[in-house]
Design a protein around this motif. Structure first.
Motif, PDB file in Angstrom:
ATOM      1  N   ALA A   1      12.081  26.874  43.706  1.00  0.00           N
ATOM      2  CA  ALA A   1      12.239  25.626  43.004  1.00  0.00           C
ATOM      3  C   ALA A   1      12.908  24.450  43.874  1.00  0.00           C
ATOM      4  CB  ALA A   1      12.839  25.626  41.774  1.00  0.00           C
ATOM      5  N   GLU A   2      14.196  24.808  44.413  1.00  0.00           N
ATOM      6  CA  GLU A   2      14.964  24.012  45.099  1.00  0.00           C
ATOM      7  C   GLU A   2      14.126  23.440  46.410  1.00  0.00           C
ATOM      8  OE1 GLU A   2      18.998  24.903  46.665  1.00  0.00           O
ATOM      9  OE2 GLU A   2      18.376  24.166  48.372  1.00  0.00           O
ATOM     10  N   ALA A   3      13.585  24.413  47.075  1.00  0.00           N
ATOM     11  CA  ALA A   3      12.632  23.986  48.348  1.00  0.00           C
ATOM     12  C   ALA A   3      11.650  23.330  47.792  1.00  0.00           C
ATOM     13  CB  ALA A   3      12.024  25.522  48.750  1.00  0.00           C
ATOM     14  N   ALA A   4      10.864  23.423  46.570  1.00  0.00           N
ATOM     15  CA  ALA A   4       9.632  22.464  46.214  1.00  0.00           C
ATOM     16  C   ALA A   4      10.164  21.013  45.792  1.00  0.00           C
ATOM     17  CB  ALA A   4       8.938  23.133  45.176  1.00  0.00           C
ATOM     18  N   LEU A   5      11.540  20.996  45.199  1.00  0.00           N
ATOM     19  CA  LEU A   5      12.027  19.765  44.695  1.00  0.00           C
ATOM     20  C   LEU A   5      12.690  18.902  45.706  1.00  0.00           C
ATOM     21  CD1 LEU A   5      12.045  17.975  42.232  1.00  0.00           C
ATOM     22  CD2 LEU A   5      14.203  19.281  41.517  1.00  0.00           C
ATOM     23  N   ALA A   6      13.709  19.524  46.735  1.00  0.00           N
ATOM     24  CA  ALA A   6      14.467  18.845  47.357  1.00  0.00           C
ATOM     25  C   ALA A   6      13.750  17.824  48.251  1.00  0.00           C
ATOM     26  CB  ALA A   6      15.172  19.684  48.431  1.00  0.00           C
ATOM     27  N   PRO A   7      12.405  17.935  48.763  1.00  0.00           N
ATOM     28  CA  PRO A   7      11.607  16.988  49.650  1.00  0.00           C
ATOM     29  C   PRO A   7      11.459  15.739  48.906  1.00  0.00           C
ATOM     30  CG  PRO A   7      10.597  19.196  49.890  1.00  0.00           C
ATOM     31  CD  PRO A   7      11.545  19.401  48.972  1.00  0.00           C
ATOM     32  N   ILE A   8      11.569  15.626  47.512  1.00  0.00           N
ATOM     33  CA  ILE A   8      11.127  14.572  46.789  1.00  0.00           C
ATOM     34  C   ILE A   8      12.687  14.006  46.133  1.00  0.00           C
ATOM     35  CG2 ILE A   8       8.750  14.768  46.833  1.00  0.00           C
ATOM     36  CD1 ILE A   8       9.119  15.486  43.731  1.00  0.00           C
ATOM     37  N   LEU A   9      13.276  14.714  45.881  1.00  0.00           N
ATOM     38  CA  LEU A   9      14.569  14.594  45.475  1.00  0.00           C
ATOM     39  C   LEU A   9      15.771  15.400  46.175  1.00  0.00           C
ATOM     40  CD1 LEU A   9      14.266  14.716  41.342  1.00  0.00           C
ATOM     41  CD2 LEU A   9      14.685  12.746  42.930  1.00  0.00           C
ATOM     42  N   PRO A  10      16.278  14.782  47.056  1.00  0.00           N
ATOM     43  CA  PRO A  10      17.061  15.602  48.123  1.00  0.00           C
ATOM     44  C   PRO A  10      18.538  16.059  47.232  1.00  0.00           C
ATOM     45  CG  PRO A  10      16.632  13.715  48.958  1.00  0.00           C
ATOM     46  CD  PRO A  10      15.916  13.426  47.692  1.00  0.00           C
ATOM     47  N   ILE A  11      19.013  15.303  46.287  1.00  0.00           N
ATOM     48  CA  ILE A  11      20.299  15.541  45.610  1.00  0.00           C
ATOM     49  C   ILE A  11      20.019  17.159  45.000  1.00  0.00           C
ATOM     50  CG2 ILE A  11      19.758  14.782  43.382  1.00  0.00           C
ATOM     51  CD1 ILE A  11      22.489  13.833  43.394  1.00  0.00           C
TER      52      ILE A  11
END
Lengths: 366, 120
Positions: free
Chosen positions: A148-158
């Motif tokens: 989940a983090e790897a998928a989300l961080a590119p659009i929401l770095p926080i």
């Protein structure tokens, strides 16, 4: 009864091959073309995108923390800004009216409650608190799984800077995103509150990622069951106390006997007494010993011939990650953990044994 | 092969009728995780609930489509219930009934009629 409400992303779900079922007054995607089993396993290995917009989102003024402690046994005054905590609305008999998440943010308290209880909870809050504001213009998505983090961080770095139960407000292409690192699957992940008019765009920004697949309500249920997470209306209810439900951890130390703000929530006398002396029942994990699932309502006995049940299955089904049936049950507190038990499945007493919860090892990023 | 309103298929070979569920039924059920079959030599009446089939989602029953005696059951299904999703019309047959009146099959639907029935 009015027709079921449709989710803001209903058309997207349909496009993704969803089958819909009525749930808590909403038409919900129960599964997509992959099916419950494959979706469940995907979420445990990669990242699953859930639409949980049916859940109630509510804002309270920041100074409502003291009043909120009059409704829930959680420690709200001790909740730091940017953090979230699991809570329970209790009744005067010590039973559970709903379970919820409570986040303290800069300038407010943000609550997420069960869909079926949203109207009840809002009235319940308003009876005690001024400035209760239901949030009606936001969808709620959950991205759950080890990727989940790897998928989300590119659009929401926080996202990469948050740990379990952190909450943040972030900007995504001009949209204000309310983010928490939490969920109800036993996996690391995020719950993401997005303005309704930007929700489809946000979901479409995640879906092309080959780690991400949409997951329906069916797998959400088997995921939370394997994770030992109770569901209000099944494992929790007005006749179940937090102590019976194994949720003493949701009662802040400050709210227990000897604490700075001991008691002061509905049913505190019953609940604190049960913490001290024990409750009549306990919630346990149950592993049926045959392939037959033991579903909610199955009576549990201590022998093949006992006439009085020692408990009842509150949630049960098949656990895809275990490849076997799993259940949770409320049983008499004195039931030994190693006792052979029997579930009455269609008139047959089938063997089961108590197992510690959760059935899987959670991957929360603490 | 004929089809019932309960989404079963029936295939007669003399007085032995093999019974399974249709692809439509298997899809609707979702991933099958448990099957309980009747005992061989059980006498069954049309409409009796003789098989329990559970998917990840729910439990449902399969009824005897005809009067007769169960002469064989597909034991492989107990160990690998997922066969029902993979090959419902073939290897995942459920049971065989020896029927008194094979003519009773005539009331069931043809493939075309069944397809109309499920709206395909």
């Amino acid at each position: 009864m009015a027709d079921d409400r449709t989710l803001p992303l209903h058309d997207l779900h349909a496009e993704l091959g969803a089958k819909f079922v009525p749930f808590a007054g909403w038409s919900m995607p129960v599964q997509y073309s992959a099916g419950v089993m494959a979706e469940h396993l995907w979420c445990r290995e990669k990242a699953g995108l859930f639409d949980v917009s049916h859940m109630g989102q509510v804002l309270l003024p920041p100074d409502a923390d003291t009043a909120l402690e009059g409704l829930v046994p959680a420690d709200i005054l001790g909740l730091a800004t940017g953090r979230q905590r699991y809570g329970l609305f209790t009744n005067a008999a010590g039973g559970i009216l709903d379970d919820l998440m409570i986040a303290r943010r800069d300038g407010d308290l943000f609550l997420v409650v069960n869909a079926a209880r949203a109207d009840h909870d809002i009235a319940h809050l308003r009876a005690r608190i001024d400035g209760v504001t239901p949030v009606t213009d936001r969808a709620l998505l959950a991205l759950q799984g080890p990727m989940a983090e790897a998928a989300l961080a590119p659009i929401l770095p926080i996202a990469a800077e948050m740990r379990f139960m952190d909450v943040r407000v972030a900007d995504w292409a001009g949209a204000e995103i309310w983010l928490s690192r939490s969920g109800y699957t036993g996996e690391d992940g995020f719950e993401i509150s997005v303005p309704v008019d930007r929700a489809e765009g946000f979901a479409r920004a995640l879906l092309p990622n080959d780690r991400v697949a949409p997951i329906g309500l069916g797998a959400r249920d088997s995921l939370r069951l394997e994770a030992g997470l109770p569901l209000f209306g099944q494992d929790l209810g007005e006749d179940t106390t937090p102590v019976e439900a194994g949720l003493i951890w949701a009662i802040g130390t400050a709210r227990r006997a000897g604490g700075d703000r001991a008691g002061g929530f509905p049913g505190a006398d019953v609940i604190l007494e049960q913490i001290a002396r024990g409750a009549p029942r306990k919630r346990v994990g149950l592993l049926p010993q045959t392939r037959a699932p033991m579903r909610a309502g199955v009576a549990i006995f201590e022998s093949e011939t006992a006439t009085a049940p020692t408990g009842t299955v509150t949630s049960g089904g098949f656990g895809p990650s275990l490849g076997a049936p799993v259940a949770m049950a409320l049983v008499a507190a004195e039931t030994p953990e190693d006792a052979p038990l029997f579930g009455d499945v269609r008139g047959k007493r089938l063997p089961a044994r108590i197992a510690s919860l959760p059935f899987i090892r959670p991957t929360y990023k603490r | 092969m004929k089809y019932t309103e309960d989404h079963e298929w029936v295939l007669a070979d003399g007085d032995i009728v093999t019974v399974g569920i249709t692809e439509h039924a298997a899809t609707q059920l979702g991933d099958v995780v448990f099957i309980e079959l009747p005992e061989v030599e059980t006498m069954v009446a049309k409409g009796d609930e003789i098989v329990v089939i559970e998917s990840v989602k729910a439990a449902s029953d399969i009824v005897a489509p005809l009067d007769g005696e169960i002469v064989e059951v597909n034991d492989a299904l107990a160990d690998t219930p997922g066969m029902v999703n993979e090959d419902p019309l073939g290897t995942a047959w459920f049971f065989k009934i020896k029927v008194e009146d094979p003519g009773a099959l005539d009331e069931y639907m043809t493939e075309d009629e069944y397809k109309d029935h499920i709206g395909e």
